[in-house]
Structures are given as C-alpha cells and as structure tokens.
Design an enzyme around this catalytic site. Structure first.
Site, PDB file in Angstrom:
ATOM      1  N   ASP A  13      -9.900  -8.425   1.944  1.00 41.54           N
ATOM      2  CA  ASP A  13     -11.287  -8.891   1.983  1.00 41.54           C
ATOM      3  C   ASP A  13     -12.279  -7.789   2.346  1.00 41.54           C
ATOM      4  O   ASP A  13     -13.320  -8.050   2.958  1.00 41.54           O
ATOM      5  CB  ASP A  13     -11.449 -10.070   2.971  1.00 41.54           C
ATOM      6  CG  ASP A  13     -10.577 -11.246   2.587  1.00 41.54           C
ATOM      7  OD1 ASP A  13     -10.348 -11.450   1.382  1.00 41.54           O
ATOM      8  OD2 ASP A  13     -10.137 -11.980   3.500  1.00 41.54           O
ATOM      9  N   LYS A  16     -13.384  -5.402  -2.180  1.00 39.88           N
ATOM     10  CA  LYS A  16     -12.825  -4.733  -3.365  1.00 39.88           C
ATOM     11  C   LYS A  16     -13.476  -5.267  -4.645  1.00 39.88           C
ATOM     12  O   LYS A  16     -13.787  -4.506  -5.552  1.00 39.88           O
ATOM     13  CB  LYS A  16     -11.299  -4.963  -3.441  1.00 39.88           C
ATOM     14  CG  LYS A  16     -10.544  -4.433  -2.241  1.00 39.88           C
ATOM     15  CD  LYS A  16      -9.077  -4.789  -2.294  1.00 39.88           C
ATOM     16  CE  LYS A  16      -8.768  -6.251  -2.114  1.00 39.88           C
ATOM     17  NZ  LYS A  16      -9.095  -6.808  -0.793  1.00 39.88           N
ATOM     18  N   GLY A  40      -8.969 -13.382  -3.344  1.00 40.87           N
ATOM     19  CA  GLY A  40     -10.283 -13.943  -3.659  1.00 40.87           C
ATOM     20  C   GLY A  40     -11.252 -12.777  -3.665  1.00 40.87           C
ATOM     21  O   GLY A  40     -11.575 -12.230  -2.609  1.00 40.87           O
ATOM     22  N   HIS A  41     -11.648 -12.345  -4.846  1.00 42.81           N
ATOM     23  CA  HIS A  41     -12.532 -11.177  -4.974  1.00 42.81           C
ATOM     24  C   HIS A  41     -13.917 -11.659  -5.395  1.00 42.81           C
ATOM     25  O   HIS A  41     -14.100 -12.135  -6.510  1.00 42.81           O
ATOM     26  CB  HIS A  41     -11.943 -10.179  -5.982  1.00 42.81           C
ATOM     27  CG  HIS A  41     -10.619  -9.610  -5.545  1.00 42.81           C
ATOM     28  ND1 HIS A  41      -9.885  -8.749  -6.317  1.00 42.81           N
ATOM     29  CD2 HIS A  41      -9.919  -9.767  -4.390  1.00 42.81           C
ATOM     30  CE1 HIS A  41      -8.781  -8.414  -5.650  1.00 42.81           C
ATOM     31  NE2 HIS A  41      -8.779  -9.024  -4.485  1.00 42.81           N
ATOM     32  N   GLN A 224      -5.295  -7.934  -1.748  1.00 42.47           N
ATOM     33  CA  GLN A 224      -4.928  -7.858  -0.325  1.00 42.47           C
ATOM     34  C   GLN A 224      -5.309  -6.469   0.218  1.00 42.47           C
ATOM     35  O   GLN A 224      -6.298  -5.918  -0.217  1.00 42.47           O
ATOM     36  CB  GLN A 224      -3.426  -8.161  -0.115  1.00 42.47           C
ATOM     37  CG  GLN A 224      -3.046  -9.632  -0.356  1.00 42.47           C
ATOM     38  CD  GLN A 224      -2.896 -10.009  -1.813  1.00 42.47           C
ATOM     39  OE1 GLN A 224      -2.152  -9.407  -2.547  1.00 42.47           O
ATOM     40  NE2 GLN A 224      -3.597 -11.050  -2.247  1.00 42.47           N
TER      41      GLN A 224
END
Ligand code: GDP
Ligand code: IMO
Ligand code: MG
Length: 434
Positions: A13, A16, A40-41, A224
C-alpha cells in the site's frame, strides 16, 4: 531501452498503483508478476478513482499492453468482474490484456481452506485478505494446482478439478469443516469463465520476449511489498508470493539480464495491514492521527491500516534484497500537520544497536527503535511542483531519508493525483523513465 520494476519497499500500500499509472505513459507494456486480488492499487485520474486488483495499473493508458504473468494466482470470477468495470468506463480490455497460460487458478475451496487455517485453534492468524491466495499458492508448490492452460483445456479440466476437489473434501472431513456446496455448478461456472477468457490467454513469457526484441519497454508492477515477501518478509506474517524484485523474473518469465532498473516505492512514514511485528508502529492517538490524515484504510478489505514512523533499517533491508536504483517517497503531504516527525535510524536489540533485520518473529518483537526526531514543516506541501518549491524542512526530511537509506529519492508524491508528483531533475529515476 529501459525495462524497470516498480515495487513496494515496505509492507504494501505504498502507492504503487499511482506511480505505475504515472510511469506507464513511458512504457509499452505493464506486467504484474505475483499476488492476486489481495492487491488493491488505487489510481486517480482527475477525480475519478480506480482500484486495480489483478489487472496491471497500466491498462488505464490507452494502447498500453497489460500482462498478468505466470506468477499471479487468478480468481477468474474476480478477474471478469474487474474487466467488466474497466470495459464499463470505455477501456479496451480485450485488446490490451493478456493472461499467462501458466498462472494458477483460485477456486472457491481455496478461501474455504484459508478460513479453516486462519480460525483453527492453536494457529496464529496471519490476518489475510481471505481471498484464497495462500491455499492457491500451496497447491502450486505442491504440484497439484490447476493453471489457466488447464482451465481452457476441456479434456483435462474436469478430471483435474475433480481430483483437486477430492483432496480438499478429505481435508475438510478430517477437520470437521462443512464442505457442502454444489461443486458441479462451480465446475460448470469455471468452464464458462474459460470460454470468456480463452482468447486472452497465451504464453506471456514469449509475448514479453517478443516485445523486448521489438524494442518495446516493459514496466513490471509489484504487488504487496518486500516485507510481505514469502522469503524475505516478516515470516509467517507475509503473503505467499515473491513480492521482491527477483519475483519479477520468475513471475513474468523474463531474464534478469533484461531488467535495467528497480524502483522502490515507500511512504514518507509506514503502514501495515493484518497481523505481525511492526517495530515503529504509532499506537493510539498518534497512530490515529496518521490514519486519519492519510486515509489509511485497506483498498481491498477496508480494514484500518496500522500506521507508524519511517523505518531506516527496514529500508536498508529491502534495498539489500532489491537493489533499488531510486526511491519514490509517497504521501509526503500526510505529514504536513506534524510539528515533529520521528524517524527510526536504528534497532536496539538486547541493549545493542544494530542495523540487522531479525529473521524471527520473536527477534522482531525485541526491537526497540532508536529515533531521531525531525522537525516538521507544519505547512502544506500540496501544489509544490518541484523539489525546490517544497518547504525547507520537508526538503531536509527527504534529504535525511536519502542519506540514511543510501538510495536517491528520485520522486516525491504529494497527493493522490497524477499531477501531484515531483520527479527530481537529474535523478537516476528521471533517466530510467526517459
Ligand atoms: P498500492 O497498493 O501500493 O497501490 O497503494 P494503495 O492504493 O493501496 O494505497 C495508497 C493510497 O494512497 C491510495 O488511496 C492512493 O490514492 C493514495 N496516495 C498515493 N500517493 C499519495 C500521496 O502522495 N498523497 C496522498 N495523500 N495520497 C496518496
Ligand atoms: P498491495 O498490492 C498490504 C497482507 C494481508 C496479510 C498478509 C497475507 O495493495 O500493496 P494474503 O491475503 O496475501 O494471504 O494476506 O498480507 N496483504 C497486503 N497488505 N497491501 C497489499 O497489497 C496486501 N496484500 C496482502 O493484509 O497481512
Ligand atoms: Mg494496496
């Protein structure tokens, strides 16, 4: 022609998604190499928010080819729903997306197995995202998994599915877990998924190889972060894939000789979701203040992220593992309101100061962080378009991080939008992007 890896230097988080979206303007292909829909990007284009889970963030740029590599584990239902959302906003998913025939498939019994493992008495819960990621990788390593190539092979899929299902049923029975589901219907649904996805599935390693031969530029997008890497992270409180730079080669099927640069993304502070050691965690009101200012809630599960102070020994460790050429420091603006900002510059373990990362959980828990308290700038960094336009104390803070970590700060992010980014003139990062 530079091919680069952009990955998380902390516990995930780090921002990225924002950076990959921004950098992908300069690339022809963006490839994910590990993880699954546990990621979750978040990307903002103007005020519109996109959260990419399985699909590389590069897909938001028209014409950029997005590749899901062999190292990723795919829940086809989750993938199709993400594809539908993107198609709904006019993205040419069918033209832009390619999926590896060697990526492993997640089935509904994987999250079931995970639930069992997380809830079992006497087992330490990892605090996973409950997406079946770990159990799918377990099947891969145990050499009984089902890959995308098998899913679309009508002749072998049924048999393989039944065999894997029988394995899981045996485990469920042994542990007295209810396993009642219409598995025939699940199999049928997966056969339908296969029909829809078939045209996008190919040998993505060959595709990337051909792209490189044709002089195209590839950005490898990590999911990650290094501290969640199965080998190098805070085991067992990690994810089940190789999130560090080495994972890009195995997870995309590209040779190390073709990687020209590695960019580490780190927050100006640090967060972690789920269980596990966290030496610089800021507790109670202190942590709450950062959480609120940084809106630190998981993009996938909505869980509050644990927040803390920048950890130099941790960055040293992730630099050793990844060989960062440059760092992107994100969320600088979140610290705008602080009068003082502690930075952990060393670990004290059993009374001795060390820079070494303990390998065990017990060792991690012994860490007493040694802090240097930096003065805050106490004003807004929003809108600063160059490094020089930042407040003096913010520059001092960034220079300090650079000198302590030994890696250049090539880019600073001072807001979630594309425009809220400063790429430092003359930096290695600027060269890698040019
Ligand atoms: P990722 O998993 O590394 O892509 O990061 P996430 O998307 O899970 O979390 C990062 C969050 O921070 C997202 O909500 C981003 O929109 C947001 N973000 C990224 N960079 C910045 C920044 O510089 N400032 C602020 N305030 N938010 C940012
Ligand atoms: P992105 O790509 C932050 C964490 C989970 C849990 C551990 C194992 O958005 O940075 P898993 O479901 O993978 O078996 O959970 O890893 N985790 C993440 N934390 N960002 C992520 O992804 C994460 N993906 C998994 O919270 O502690
Ligand atoms: Mg995330």
């Amino acid at each position: 022609m530079s091919n680069i890896i952009v990955l998380g230097a902390q516990w995930g988080d780090e921002g990225k998604g924002k950076m990959v979206d921004l950098f992908s303007e300069k690339f022809d292909v963006v490839a994910r190499y590990q993880g699954g829909h546990n990621a979750g990007h978040t990307v903002y284009i103007g005020k519109t928010k996109y959260v990419l889970k399985l699909i590389p963030s590069g897909i938001l740029r028209p014409g950029v080819q997005a590749v899901i590599g062999n190292g990723v584990v795919i829940d086809p239902g989750a993938l199709l729903s993400e594809m539908a959302t993107l198609e709904g906003v006019g993205i040419a998913v069918d033209e832009q997306l390619r999926i590896s025939n060697r990526a492993h498939v997640i089935f509904p019994f994987h999250p079931l197995m995970e639930k069992m493992s997380e809830a079992r008495e006497g087992r330490t819960a990892i605090g996973t995202t409950s997406r079946g990621i770990g159990p799918a990788y377990e099947d891969k390593i145990a050499r009984r998994g089902i890959r995308m190539a098998d899913l679309v092979d009508a002749d072998s899929f049924e048999e393989m599915f039944e065999a894997l299902l029988a394995d899981k049923a045996t485990i469920a029975k042994a542990f007295h877990i209810s396993f009642d589901q219409d598995w025939g219907a699940v199999r049928k649904q997966y056969q339908e998924y296969a029909t829809r996805l078939h045209p996008l599935i190919c040998d993505t390693s060959a595709f990337l190889g051909e792209s490189m031969k044709a002089g195209k530029r590839i950005l490898f997008e990590g999911a990650q972060g290094t501290m969640l890497d199965i080998d190098h992270g805070t085991y067992p409180f990690v994810t089940s894939s190789s999130a560090s730079a080495g994972g890009a080669c195995t997870g995309a099927g590209v040779p190390p000789t073709k990687i020209n640069g590695v960019i580490g993304v780190s927050k100006a502070y640090i967060t972690r979701v789920g269980g596990g050691p966290f030496p610089t965690e800021a507790l109670r009101e202190e942590g709450e203040r950062i959480r609120k200012a940084g809106n630190e809630f998981g993009a996938v599960t909505g869980r509050p992220r644990r927040c803390g102070w920048f950890d130099v020994p941790l960055l040293h460790f992730t630099t050793t593992v990844n060989g960062f050429d440059s760092l992107v420091i994100t969320k600088l603006d979140v610290l705008d309101m602080l009068a003082e900002i502690p930075v952990c510059i060393g670990y004290k373990i059993d009374g001795k100061v060390t820079n070494e990362m303990p390998a065990t959980n017990r060792g991690m828990e012994k860490i007493e962080p040694v802090y240097k308290v930096m003065s805050g700038w106490h004003c807004s960094t929003k809108g600063a378009a160059t490094f020089d336009a930042l407040p003096e104390k913010a520059k001092t803070y960034l220079d300090f991080l650079e000198s302590q970590t030994g890696v250049e700060v090539g880019c600073v992010s001072n807001g979630p939008e594309r425009t809220e980014t400063i790429i430092r003139k003359g930096s290695k990062l600027e060269k890698l992007l040019s």
